[in-house]
Structures are given as C-alpha cells and as structure tokens.
Design an enzyme around this catalytic site. Structure first.
Site, PDB file in Angstrom:
ATOM      1  N   GLY A  84       0.812  -1.221   0.000  1.00  0.00           N
ATOM      2  CA  GLY A  84       0.000   0.000   0.000  1.00  0.00           C
ATOM      3  C   GLY A  84       0.838   1.261   0.000  1.00  0.00           C
ATOM      4  O   GLY A  84       0.342   2.346   0.298  1.00  0.00           O
ATOM      5  N   HIS A 142      11.489   1.079   2.123  1.00  0.00           N
ATOM      6  CA  HIS A 142      11.074  -0.306   2.419  1.00  0.00           C
ATOM      7  C   HIS A 142      12.070  -0.966   3.386  1.00  0.00           C
ATOM      8  O   HIS A 142      11.944  -2.151   3.686  1.00  0.00           O
ATOM      9  CB  HIS A 142      11.066  -1.138   1.135  1.00  0.00           C
ATOM     10  CG  HIS A 142       9.946  -0.836   0.189  1.00  0.00           C
ATOM     11  ND1 HIS A 142       8.639  -0.693   0.577  1.00  0.00           N
ATOM     12  CD2 HIS A 142       9.943  -0.705  -1.169  1.00  0.00           C
ATOM     13  CE1 HIS A 142       7.879  -0.472  -0.497  1.00  0.00           C
ATOM     14  NE2 HIS A 142       8.642  -0.461  -1.553  1.00  0.00           N
ATOM     15  N   SER A 172       0.337  -9.515  -5.477  1.00  0.00           N
ATOM     16  CA  SER A 172       0.673  -8.231  -6.084  1.00  0.00           C
ATOM     17  C   SER A 172       2.135  -8.225  -6.561  1.00  0.00           C
ATOM     18  O   SER A 172       2.449  -7.788  -7.670  1.00  0.00           O
ATOM     19  CB  SER A 172       0.436  -7.124  -5.042  1.00  0.00           C
ATOM     20  OG  SER A 172       0.663  -5.870  -5.600  1.00  0.00           O
ATOM     21  N   ARG A 300      -2.940  -1.864  -9.986  1.00  0.00           N
ATOM     22  CA  ARG A 300      -3.411  -3.089 -10.651  1.00  0.00           C
ATOM     23  C   ARG A 300      -4.886  -3.254 -10.319  1.00  0.00           C
ATOM     24  O   ARG A 300      -5.750  -2.812 -11.048  1.00  0.00           O
ATOM     25  CB  ARG A 300      -2.551  -4.286 -10.208  1.00  0.00           C
ATOM     26  CG  ARG A 300      -2.676  -5.531 -11.085  1.00  0.00           C
ATOM     27  CD  ARG A 300      -1.814  -6.654 -10.551  1.00  0.00           C
ATOM     28  NE  ARG A 300      -2.193  -7.044  -9.192  1.00  0.00           N
ATOM     29  CZ  ARG A 300      -3.129  -7.949  -8.899  1.00  0.00           C
ATOM     30  NH1 ARG A 300      -3.752  -8.592  -9.848  1.00  0.00           N
ATOM     31  NH2 ARG A 300      -3.435  -8.222  -7.632  1.00  0.00           N
ATOM     32  N   GLY A 302      -6.010  -3.024  -6.653  1.00  0.00           N
ATOM     33  CA  GLY A 302      -6.270  -2.194  -5.472  1.00  0.00           C
ATOM     34  C   GLY A 302      -7.399  -2.736  -4.611  1.00  0.00           C
ATOM     35  O   GLY A 302      -8.178  -1.971  -4.050  1.00  0.00           O
TER      36      GLY A 302
END
Ligand code: PAP
Length: 346
Positions: A84, A142, A172, A300, A302
């Site tokens: 997200g 990240h 994802s 893509r 979501g």
C-alpha cells in the site's frame, strides 16, 4: 527509539564522483561474498543484515546508512513492497499539502505520481550518491527496522508503517515481477515464487520479520511509530486518515471537517481517482532502477482479497499458517487477515 541491533555496513560509501566508483567497486567485491538467490525483479537478490535486496537497493541502503541525516520533523513512510506504499504516499502527501490550500485541479498529486512526490530514500541514495538528501518533510522506504540508519533511529522522526495481508502482498508482487522482470531472464513461475516468499526470500523480506520489527518499535514507542493495516484503511478511510493526520502533527480542524476536507483527500487518493489520472496511466518515473518504471505498474486491482483469484486453497492455508505462527503471539491486530484460515480449520 531503540537503536538497530544489526552492526552497520561493511562497505563505506564515498561522497565524491570518484568515490561513487569506489563504492560500486567495493559493493561488487562485497556482494560476491554474501548469500544470493534468484531474484524477482532482477537476476539476483542479495542477503544483507538478514534481508534480501536487489543490487541497486543494497547499494542505496549502504549509502543511506552512511550519510542520511534526517530533519527532526521528517515523517517516514515504511512498508514491505506491495503493502500500500503508493496509496499511503499519496495520503500522507495530501494530508501535509491540504486540498484546501490548492485551487481545484491544481494539486500536485493530479499531475505527478505519488512516487515522484515522495521519493524512496534508498532509491534516491542510489541515484544521487554524491548529492545531499532533499530537505523534504515526507520520505519513504522499504528498509527493515534493524537496517534503518542510526541517524534516523536516534532522531525525533515519526514513522508511519503500513502492512497488508501477505496473501495479497505475494500476489501483487508476483504480478509486478511479471511486468518488471527483464525479458532475458527465465520467468518466475508462480509455484517457485510462492516457495521463495514463504521462505522469506522476497525483496526486503522476510515479510513477517519486517512487520514484527516495526510492530515492536510501535509498542515501545507509540508516539514515534504508528502501524496501520491496508485492509483497515479500505474499511474506514476517514477515521484512519484523521488518525494519520493527527499522528504526523497536522490534525484536522473542526472547520476543515465541516468543509469535507478529509473526504476530499480520501477521494483524491482513492485507487479509482489516482489510477485514472493521465500521469499514472501513461507516465514513467526514475527511481533507483536502471530503467524507467511505468507509473501504471503501481495500480493493478487495489482490492482486498484478490489473492482468491490466483492462489489454491493449499497455498492460502500455508501462508495463513505461517502468518498465524509468526504473528500469533505478537498481539498484532490482524483485522480480518486470518478469517479464511479460522473458517477452514474449524
Ligand atoms: P510498492 O511497494 O512497489 O511501491 P505498493 O504501492 O505498496 O507498491 O503496492 C501496489 C499495490 O497497491 C497494488 O496492489 P494490487 O497489485 O493488489 O492491485 C496496487 O493496485 C495498490 N494500490 C495502489 N494505489 C492504491 C490506492 N490508491 N488504493 C488502494 N490500493 C492501491
């Protein structure tokens, strides 16, 4: 916040142009001595301080650990990839740059990708090893907690951490790898990718260790680290946008609430709105990768629960079991993440 328990890096990143070459050379030498595995988005992933990185991200991280100096007011968004990040970059950016301050249709998010508005630290460091970090109030990464630069851990920065159901994260990531993996490399089959993810071999993985470390930091220091779930945000975006705004020091006034500013921000950052913008349909951005990235690859489906369209019942059961075993005793609120699991094991 507790300082990182992992000793800081063995490759010294230099700051001048000549130094950049030295750093790349030092990295090449060092990378030949550390564990490596098949990569998702590139040929290999390298293991460093317990997590897995592509070469550019590893190099960026090393530079970051050596040089990053945050401002006391910096807000850092952290996530596992595909949890997200794009959405929360947009939300946090919009919360800091209120729609009320802009004329209709002039908000930067309408013409710039969230990734352009909020750079990833390690990507910036890779692209600009010799340039100081931009003095921006909002940055993203990240990088796992244990590998964050000391300068950040000992600063007053606030961290917003977002996590997502690992089943949707895996799906994802696999789709993303399908688009981004260089064509010259053999494809990454679903079963193989699944084994790697379960084993913890995914970019910045293991997924579960990443979440647990930030959750621990949040328990120890709730005023510095806020942890939020993607699924919760989809269920009640207004409530959580308000929470986010208060946490980063930009609470909504009653007047703003009355004027519907929160709703306008939530709407502007929705999957439907962002994915329909020209910049996110046809634009590209450069960020820590040798080739430009299509902005559309960050949008893509979501949705919550899209994993059901790809994973078998056995795969779902296996990922849920790992999550239950790893998160079970942590006290982590996992709103709805294991509903299917408990249903199927009754
Ligand atoms: P990153 O970590 O590589 O930056 P990240 O943004 O975390 O990627 O993940 C992309 C996912 O977020 C995609 O999920 P999907 O593959 O399951 O569809 C993407 O669709 C979803 N996403 C992007 N923007 C939004 C949004 N505004 N609202 C909800 N989900 C979103």
């Amino acid at each position: 916040m507790a300082a990182s328990s992992v000793s800081q890096n063995p490759v010294e990143a230099k700051t001048n142009d000549e130094g950049q070459i030295e750093t790349r050379k030092a990295f090449m030498e060092f990378s030949s001595s550390i564990p490596k595995r098949k990569g998702w988005l590139s040929e290999h992933l390298y293991q460093y301080q317990g997590s897995w990185y592509t070469k550019p991200k590893f190099e960026g991280l090393v530079s970051l650990q050596n040089h990053f100096k945050p401002q006391p007011t910096t807000v850092l968004l952290v996530s596992n990839p595909k949890s997200g990040t794009t959405w929360f970059k947009a939300l946090l950016f919009a919360l800091m740059n209120r729609t009320g301050q802009y004329e209709d249709n002039s908000h930067p998010l309408l013409t710039k990708s969230p990734h352009e508005c909020v750079p990833f630290l390690e990507s910036y460091a890779y692209d600009n090893p010799t340039t100081p970090y931009p003095d921006l109030p909002l940055l993203a990464t990240h990088v796992p907690y244990a590998s964050l630069p000391e300068s950040l851990l000992t600063s007053d920065c606030r961290i917003v951490y977002v996590f997502r159901d690992p089943k949707d994260v895996f799906v994802s990531l696999w789709h993303f790898a399908g688009k981004r993996r260089p064509k010259k490399l053999p494809s990454l089959l679903l079963d193989e990718a699944f084994e790697m993810f379960c084993e913890g071999v995914s970019p910045y993985g293991p997924f579960w260790d990443h979440v647990l470390a930030y959750q621990k930091a949040s328990l120890e220091c709730p005023e510095r680290v806020l942890i939020l779930q993607y699924e919760e945000m989809t269920r009640d975006p207004i409530v959580h946008a308000k929470r986010l705004a208060a946490f980063i020091g930009h609470p909504f006034s009653l007047e703003e609430e009355r004027q519907g500013v929160i709703q306008r921000i939530v709407d502007m950052c929705s999957f439907e709105k962002l994915s329909s913008l020209e910049v996110n349909k046809s634009g590209v951005h450069h960020g820590g990768t040798p080739v430009a990235v299509q902005n559309s690859s960050y949008f893509r489906e979501g949705k919550v629960g899209d994993y059901k369209n790809l994973l078998t019942a056995e795969m779902i059961q296996r990922l849920d079991k790992i999550t239950k075993d790893k998160f079970g005793k942590s006290g982590l609120s996992m709103n709805g993440l294991l509903d299917d699991y408990y249903h199927s094991t009754k």
